[in-house]
Every structure is written in structure tokens, then in C-alpha cells.
Design a protein around this motif. Sequence first.
Motif, mmCIF file in Angstrom:
data_model
loop_
_atom_site.group_PDB
_atom_site.id
_atom_site.type_symbol
_atom_site.label_atom_id
_atom_site.label_comp_id
_atom_site.label_asym_id
_atom_site.label_seq_id
_atom_site.Cartn_x
_atom_site.Cartn_y
_atom_site.Cartn_z
ATOM 1 N N ASN A 1 70.752 7.581 -29.993
ATOM 2 C CA ASN A 1 70.016 6.774 -30.964
ATOM 3 C C ASN A 1 70.721 5.432 -31.158
ATOM 4 O O ASN A 1 71.564 5.269 -32.019
ATOM 5 C CB ASN A 1 69.920 7.531 -32.290
ATOM 6 C CG ASN A 1 68.915 6.897 -33.234
ATOM 7 O OD1 ASN A 1 68.336 5.855 -32.942
ATOM 8 N ND2 ASN A 1 68.718 7.534 -34.365
ATOM 9 N N SER B 1 64.813 7.006 -38.203
ATOM 10 C CA SER B 1 65.269 7.710 -37.009
ATOM 11 C C SER B 1 64.160 7.764 -35.964
ATOM 12 O O SER B 1 62.994 7.452 -36.222
ATOM 13 C CB SER B 1 65.719 9.122 -37.383
ATOM 14 O OG SER B 1 64.606 9.895 -37.773
ATOM 15 N N SER C 1 60.419 9.123 -36.494
ATOM 16 C CA SER C 1 60.264 9.290 -37.939
ATOM 17 C C SER C 1 58.963 8.654 -38.400
ATOM 18 O O SER C 1 58.308 7.902 -37.669
ATOM 19 C CB SER C 1 61.443 8.649 -38.676
ATOM 20 O OG SER C 1 61.489 7.259 -38.410
ATOM 21 N N TYR D 1 59.044 8.677 -46.668
ATOM 22 C CA TYR D 1 59.722 8.761 -45.381
ATOM 23 C C TYR D 1 59.905 10.224 -45.004
ATOM 24 O O TYR D 1 60.261 11.050 -45.844
ATOM 25 C CB TYR D 1 61.090 8.072 -45.459
ATOM 26 C CG TYR D 1 61.912 8.174 -44.199
ATOM 27 C CD1 TYR D 1 61.622 7.374 -43.097
ATOM 28 C CD2 TYR D 1 62.971 9.068 -44.105
ATOM 29 C CE1 TYR D 1 62.380 7.463 -41.930
ATOM 30 C CE2 TYR D 1 63.736 9.165 -42.952
ATOM 31 C CZ TYR D 1 63.430 8.361 -41.866
ATOM 32 O OH TYR D 1 64.177 8.452 -40.722
ATOM 33 N N SER D 2 59.665 10.552 -43.735
ATOM 34 C CA SER D 2 59.856 11.924 -43.269
ATOM 35 C C SER D 2 60.327 11.931 -41.822
ATOM 36 O O SER D 2 60.119 10.958 -41.082
ATOM 37 C CB SER D 2 58.558 12.734 -43.406
ATOM 38 O OG SER D 2 57.529 12.170 -42.610
ATOM 39 N N GLU D 3 60.965 13.021 -41.442
ATOM 40 C CA GLU D 3 61.513 13.176 -40.094
ATOM 41 C C GLU D 3 61.049 14.506 -39.496
ATOM 42 O O GLU D 3 61.773 15.502 -39.537
ATOM 43 C CB GLU D 3 63.044 13.117 -40.136
ATOM 44 C CG GLU D 3 63.600 11.774 -40.578
ATOM 45 C CD GLU D 3 65.113 11.719 -40.550
ATOM 46 O OE1 GLU D 3 65.762 12.801 -40.491
ATOM 47 O OE2 GLU D 3 65.675 10.613 -40.593
ATOM 48 N N GLU E 1 67.340 3.795 -42.320
ATOM 49 C CA GLU E 1 66.726 5.118 -42.439
ATOM 50 C C GLU E 1 65.384 5.057 -41.706
ATOM 51 O O GLU E 1 64.319 4.908 -42.296
ATOM 52 C CB GLU E 1 66.517 5.501 -43.912
ATOM 53 C CG GLU E 1 66.067 6.952 -44.057
ATOM 54 C CD GLU E 1 65.858 7.359 -45.508
ATOM 55 O OE1 GLU E 1 66.174 8.517 -45.839
ATOM 56 O OE2 GLU E 1 65.381 6.525 -46.294
ATOM 57 N N CYS F 1 61.066 15.367 -36.570
ATOM 58 C CA CYS F 1 61.915 15.716 -35.428
ATOM 59 C C CYS F 1 63.389 15.776 -35.803
ATOM 60 O O CYS F 1 64.267 15.616 -34.943
ATOM 61 C CB CYS F 1 61.700 14.706 -34.302
ATOM 62 S SG CYS F 1 60.019 14.666 -33.643
ATOM 63 N N ALA F 2 63.680 16.010 -37.071
ATOM 64 C CA ALA F 2 65.075 15.970 -37.538
ATOM 65 C C ALA F 2 65.980 16.894 -36.740
ATOM 66 O O ALA F 2 67.133 16.545 -36.436
ATOM 67 C CB ALA F 2 65.133 16.326 -39.017
ATOM 68 N N ASP F 3 65.484 18.056 -36.359
ATOM 69 C CA ASP F 3 66.314 19.018 -35.645
ATOM 70 C C ASP F 3 66.590 18.606 -34.201
ATOM 71 O O ASP F 3 67.474 19.174 -33.551
ATOM 72 C CB ASP F 3 65.661 20.400 -35.663
ATOM 73 C CG ASP F 3 64.287 20.397 -35.008
ATOM 74 O OD1 ASP F 3 63.444 19.561 -35.399
ATOM 75 O OD2 ASP F 3 64.047 21.228 -34.102
ATOM 76 N N LEU G 1 67.350 15.365 -33.359
ATOM 77 C CA LEU G 1 68.106 14.122 -33.333
ATOM 78 C C LEU G 1 69.532 14.292 -32.828
ATOM 79 O O LEU G 1 70.105 13.357 -32.251
ATOM 80 C CB LEU G 1 68.124 13.486 -34.726
ATOM 81 C CG LEU G 1 66.760 13.053 -35.263
ATOM 82 C CD1 LEU G 1 66.897 12.532 -36.692
ATOM 83 C CD2 LEU G 1 66.145 11.972 -34.362
#
Length: 220
Positions: free
Chosen positions: A216, A184, A187, A203-205, A182, A207-209, A211
Motif C-alpha cells: 500500500n 485504504s 475502501s 468511511y468503511s473498509e 484514512e 477489504c480490511a482483512d 490489507l
Amino acid sequence: MALATVHLVRHGEVHNPDRVLYGRLPGYHLSELGYEMAERIGAHFGARAAAGASIVSLAASPLLRAQETARPTAAALGLETGVEHRIVEAGNHFEGMSHVAARLREPKLWPLLVNPFKPSWGEPYSEQVERVMEAVDEHRARAVELGGDGAEAILVAHQLPIWVTRLAAENRPLWHDPRRRECSLASITSLDFDGERLVAVRYSEPCADLLARAANLPGA
């Protein structure tokens, strides 16, 4: 005891059309999407600072992709980016190979796979944790010295060193399936301290949208 946070940021997507396990090789820069991720990370931390967060220190691995990821954050916060060698990518005997998963069928590579717990194909997980946490402790203390209670520092690094450091912080085994990390692209793994004592891992993302558009690779 002063509260402090050290954010471990993974770099953005790298331009790597040949799918090389680039490790510590020089010259691997961000892709167009990677630069977009770096800008997003800069905007994220800029917004935090505008909302009152005391982010006083920024450093990155010496590798090009980490330095490039840090630049928008440096601009957003008005900070210089230090070079932190202790958070560099893990050493790996497969470095420079392309399509590594397929090549593991080659008998000449099998001796490198005998001990996945160490691992036998690269830098021991425990040594990665040791060097990263040494850097984290130093940057935490420096952040408190510069910003006082609640100060924050940012370290831009690489997936595997960040992930095994998180596993150690959460008292989990360091051995793992690389596909299940976990951590990414772009992240943020945040380590919260009360004095020298680690009290939380977040933990945070941001840029999740983005990915879904990224290549990767598991990495080292």
C-alpha cells in the motif's frame, strides 16, 4: 429534498513490483490481490442492493486500475460503468519514479518540495477537491433523477483525490501527511446528501482483512 449518497471507492491493489509512483501512467492493472479486492467490493454493493439499497449509477476514473476495480460491481448491480475524467488520479511531478522517498535526498528534486501546503510537487489540493466535488454533485443529481429519494451512486477513483475531498467535506485543512490518510485500498468513503447539502461523511473498509497482504504505497 431528496436524500442521496455518493460512494467514493478507491481502487484495489495494483501490480507494481518496482514500486513506481505510477500516477496517471497507462497500463497499471490490478494485482491478483487487487482483483480479489474488486470482487469483494462487488459483493459488498451487490448485497446492499439485494437488501433494498437503490444503487443506480456507477462510473470510474479512466485509468485501468479503476476500471478493473469497477467491473465486478457493474456485474453485481447490472449497471454499465461510465468513464468520469474528473475523478482521475492527481497530477504529480514525481510520476514514473520508483522508490520516491529515498530519491528525495537528491538536491535536484528539492525545488519541488518548497510548498507542502499547495503542494508544489503536483496538482493543488484545492483543484482536486473542486473537480471531484463537481463530479459528485452531478452524479448525485443523476442518481436522484434515476432512483428518486435515497438513490445511491458509486465513483471508483484514487486515494489522494478521495482523501482531500473528504478533508474538505469535514472542513479540515487539505495539507496532510500522506502516511496518515484514512483511505485504504478498496475502501469506501460515502458522502450523504439532503438535497444539495452534504450532511454526513462515512468511511468503511470491506477489504480490511486483505490489507495485510497488500503493498500500500502512499501514492500521489
